[in-house]
Structure formats: structure tokens, C-alpha cells
Design an enzyme around this catalytic site. Structure first.
Site, PDB file in Angstrom:
ATOM      1  N   ASP A 284       0.859  -1.182   0.000  1.00 22.93           N
ATOM      2  CA  ASP A 284       0.000   0.000   0.000  1.00 22.93           C
ATOM      3  C   ASP A 284       0.899   1.237   0.000  1.00 22.93           C
ATOM      4  O   ASP A 284       1.847   1.329   0.781  1.00 22.93           O
ATOM      5  CB  ASP A 284      -0.910   0.027   1.231  1.00 22.93           C
ATOM      6  N   ASN A 292      -3.154  12.825  -4.282  1.00 24.45           N
ATOM      7  CA  ASN A 292      -4.365  13.166  -5.042  1.00 24.45           C
ATOM      8  C   ASN A 292      -4.883  14.555  -4.668  1.00 24.45           C
ATOM      9  O   ASN A 292      -5.320  15.323  -5.528  1.00 24.45           O
ATOM     10  CB  ASN A 292      -5.459  12.122  -4.781  1.00 24.45           C
ATOM     11  N   ASP A 301      -2.509   9.399 -10.804  1.00 26.59           N
ATOM     12  CA  ASP A 301      -2.348   8.372 -11.849  1.00 26.59           C
ATOM     13  C   ASP A 301      -0.896   8.267 -12.289  1.00 26.59           C
ATOM     14  O   ASP A 301      -0.373   7.166 -12.482  1.00 26.59           O
ATOM     15  CB  ASP A 301      -3.238   8.706 -13.051  1.00 26.59           C
ATOM     16  N   GLU A 327      -4.451   2.304  -4.578  1.00 27.78           N
ATOM     17  CA  GLU A 327      -2.999   2.297  -4.465  1.00 27.78           C
ATOM     18  C   GLU A 327      -2.479   0.992  -3.854  1.00 27.78           C
ATOM     19  O   GLU A 327      -1.381   0.942  -3.299  1.00 27.78           O
ATOM     20  CB  GLU A 327      -2.533   3.496  -3.614  1.00 27.78           C
TER      21      GLU A 327
END
Length: 408
Positions: A284, A292, A301, A327
Site C-alpha cells: 500500500d 491526489n 495516476d 494504491e
């Protein structure tokens, strides 16, 4: 009138002079040509073959040549057996006069057959030539007895180089072996047959073709051969493979998705029953929400793509990477002990922050938390996934940028 050539296997050289003298009493003027294998004999030519000289490679070619089989011990049953396998006649190798008589008969029948049934054949040819898909038909000896122009164009041979030829005369041996085996199964079972195989086109390209074939029968109920049609399914199969690949791929990163992981882990655990079990890293990305929030979803992205590209360069040959969602990633390491998987996890954990990720002119150092488990085949997969998920949460709880193991 063309002088016919009689081909004879080399061990029959001592017969040639005697037979030639006998044939001089008939109206036939012949020439003689020795051969080592039937493949050297032109299709439709008359061939003398001693039973002892027959090889496995010769057997599929018998039906496309006019073979006179010579046997050491002749019997009616032996003659019937060889006739059923496609020879024109069977005679005792000790009876020169019977051999000469059979040769005269075969030569006569050959000339008569050239003129018989021409009108009906012309009508049939006109009909099948109007059909745009390749069509062919073979007799019970696997010899082509007809085809249309579409078939001729597809394999790049004129019709006269196909009709009355064995499949071994018109294509490469490794492909002919496939077709011949399929033909034998169809004639043995009767009915219909559908299968896919590769075919070389006239341009030299390999096409994927679906064969649709069916057995036809003679008036006496015996199997007369088979008729077949070829459907070019190359584009269809390519599209299906692309769709299948897309269904197994994460569109953003190009790595495998959860569906592909489920397939791979099942295979790896089966292998692990006899070899070293696989291990799994569940990853993770730390503080991904901040990326973000600060750089937008485009920046997020780009970060995911950067991470995948980085991890892909580090994977061992027996490792594969999957994006499970958001993620979160899985790395499956086949035949890898927990200790080695732990060492690899620590290596990639330490390596990622050393690779700068730049977004909107800002250089970021990315880290990840990792849980590691050995996927023993003795425990349910779902249970082990829950346990390694807990190990990942423990790594997060310990301050992130950590590796935690699931211990037995």
C-alpha cells in the site's frame, strides 16, 4: 501417345527385365524408373512396391499413386487388406505373368478414367467455384478428389496440383501430420468434425482456420471420404485474445488485475504442493491521498504508473505484479520462501524512496508499507489474505514505510 513410366522400388531391379519382356507382348511401350520412397513417385503414376520395402512415411501416399503391391505370400485375404489401404492390385512377387497382367490392367484403367465422368465433374466444379470460402473433398484414403478456386487460392497451388494428391504432397509435413490425424479420427468415428488448426496461405502467412468436415458415404454404405470447408478465424481469435488480455489487465498501469492474480495464484499454489510454496507481498502506497489532494487525480495516476514501472524493473523472473485497486498492489513470488520474500520486500521498500517522482515541478519521495505471507497450500487462500492484510495494517500502524510478516 505418351510412353508411360513404371516406377519400381530399387530392390525390384531383378524383376524389371523379365517384366519388360512380358510387356513387349502387349501394346504397351513403357519406361522404367527406380525410386527409394513413394514421395519420389509422381502423383497418379504407376508404382511397383515390394511389401518389405514399405515404410511408415510411404503409407499416406499409397492412395495418391497407382501402386501394385508385391507380397511374398499371396492370399485372397492379403489382397483384400492391401486393396482396402489404397493399392490398385496385390500380386505374388513370384508370379511375373500375373504382375505383368496387372500392370497392363492398371495402365488401361488409368487412361479410361481420364475421360470418364468429365461432364458431371465440370458441373460440380462450377458450383463449388461459385462459393467464396475454401472447400475440398477427399476420398477414404485421404487423397484430394476435388476443391474449389477459393481453396486453391488459399494454399497457393493450382487445382491440378491438389486434386489426386495426398495432403503430404501439398503442404509442410508438420501441418500435414495434424490434418492427416484429424482425417483418420473423422473417418473412424463418422459424422461431423469441427476443429481449429493453423494453415499456411499462398502468401506464406499462417492463418488460424476452423475446419468443418463431414463424412460422406457410398451407395453400399461404406465410407467414401469427407468433405470440408475452411473458415478463416484469424481476426476473430486475435480479437478474442485482445479482449481476454484486457479483462486481465489494469487499464491505467498495464499490469495484471485481481482476475489475473486469482488465476496466477491458483497455479502457483498447485506448483507449491510439490515445490517451494509461493509467497505474497501486499503493498500500500503511503499517504497516497495527499498526492491526489495536492496534485489532482492526474498526478495520482502518474504516481501509480511511476511506481509500477519502478517495481517492474525490480521483479525477479519468478515474480509478477498486480494492481488490486486504488494504491494497493500484490507481488506474487513463485517458489519463494518467506525469508527470501522478506528480503525482497525490504529491498524494494528501501529502493522506492531513492527514485524521485516529479509532478508539476515538485520532487516527491514515495514510500510504501508491505505485508508478507507464505501461501501454504494447507490453508485456505482467503484466510491467508486476511492475515497478510492485517500485517499490512500493522506496518501502517508502526509508522508506515515498514515490512511486517505473517508468521506460521
Amino acid at each position: 501417345m505418351t510412353v508411360p513410366t513404371i516406377y519400381y522400388s530399387s530392390s525390384l531391379s531383378s524383376w524389371k527385365a523379365s517384366l519388360d519382356n512380358l510387356l513387349n507382348f502387349s501394346s504397351w511401350s513403357t519406361s522404367w524408373q527406380a525410386y527409394s520412397t513413394l514421395s519420389e513417385v509422381p502423383v497418379g503414376a504407376v508404382a511397383l512396391l515390394l511389401e518389405a520395402d514399405l515404410t511408415t512415411a510411404d503409407e499416406p501416399l499409397i492412395g495418391s499413386r497407382r501402386v501394385l503391391m508385391l507380397v511374398e505370400q499371396w492370399s485372397f485375404e492379403t489382397s483384400l487388406t492391401w486393396t482396402a489401404l489404397g493399392v490398385e492390385a496385390c500380386e505374388s512377387s513370384r508370379d511375373d505373368e500375373r504382375i505383368a497382367a496387372s500392370l497392363v490392367s492398371i495402365l488401361s484403367q488409368r487412361d479410361m478414367s481420364r475421360v470418364s465422368a468429365q461432364e458431371s465433374e465440370h458441373m460440380l466444379q462450377t458450383v463449388i467455384d461459385a462459393i467464396p470460402i475454401p472447400i475440398f473433398f477427399k476420398d477414404e484414403l485421404h487423397v484430394y478428389r476435388g476443391c474449389n478456386q477459393a481453396f486453391s487460392q488459399h494454399i497457393g497451388l493450382p487445382v491440378e496440383k491438389i486434386v489426386n494428391h495426398s495432403v503430404y504432397d501439398v503442404t509442410l509435413k508438420h501441418l500435414a501430420d495434424i490434418y492427416y490425424e484429424a482425417d483418420q479420427k473423422l473417418l473412424a468415428s463418422g459424422g461431423k468434425q469441427v476443429y481449429e488448426a493453423k494453415v499456411k496461405s499462398s502468401s506464406g502467412e499462417e492463418h488460424e482456420v476452423e475446419f468443418n468436415k463431414a463424412v460422406f458415404y457410398k451407395k453400399n454404405g461404406a465410407k467414401g471420404g469427407q468433405v470440408g470447408a475452411m473458415l478463416d478465424i484469424t481476426e476473430r481469435n486475435q480479437l478474442m485474445r485482445k479482449l481476454e488480455r484486457a479483462s486481465l489487465t489494469d487499464l491505467l498501469t498495464g499490469t495484471g488485475n485481481r482476475r489475473e492474480f486469482d488465476i496466477a495464484v491458483k497455479r502457483a499454489r498447485q506448483l507449491g504442493q510439490t515445490e517451494t510454496p509461493p509467497s505474497l507481498l501486499i503493498i500500500d502506497i503511503d499517504h497516497f491521498k495527499k498526492i491526489n489532494d495536492e496534485f489532482g487525480h492526474d498526478g495520482g495516476d502518474q504516481a501509480l504508473q511511476f511506481i509500477v514501472n519502478t517495481l517492474q524493473t525490480l521483479l525477479p523472473t519468478h515474480g509478477s505484479l498486480y494492481r488490486i485497486g486504488g494504491e494497493e498492489f500484490y507481488i506474487l513470488l513463485e517458489q519463494t520462501s518467506l525469508q527470501l520474500a522478506h528480503e525482497f520486500a525490504e529491498y524494494i521498500r528501501a529502493y522506492l524512496p531513492t527514485q524521485p517522482f516529479i509532478s508539476r515541478g515538485v520532487c516527491l519521495s514515495l514510500t510504501m508499507s508491505i505485508g508478507v505471507v507464505e501461501l501454504s497450500s494447507e490453508q485456505p487462500l482467503d484466510d491467508m489474505l486476511k492475515r497478510v492484510d492485517q500485517a499490512l495494517y500493522q506496518a501502517k500502524h508502526l509508522g508506515r514505510n515498514q515490512v511486517c510478516l505473517v508468521k506460521a
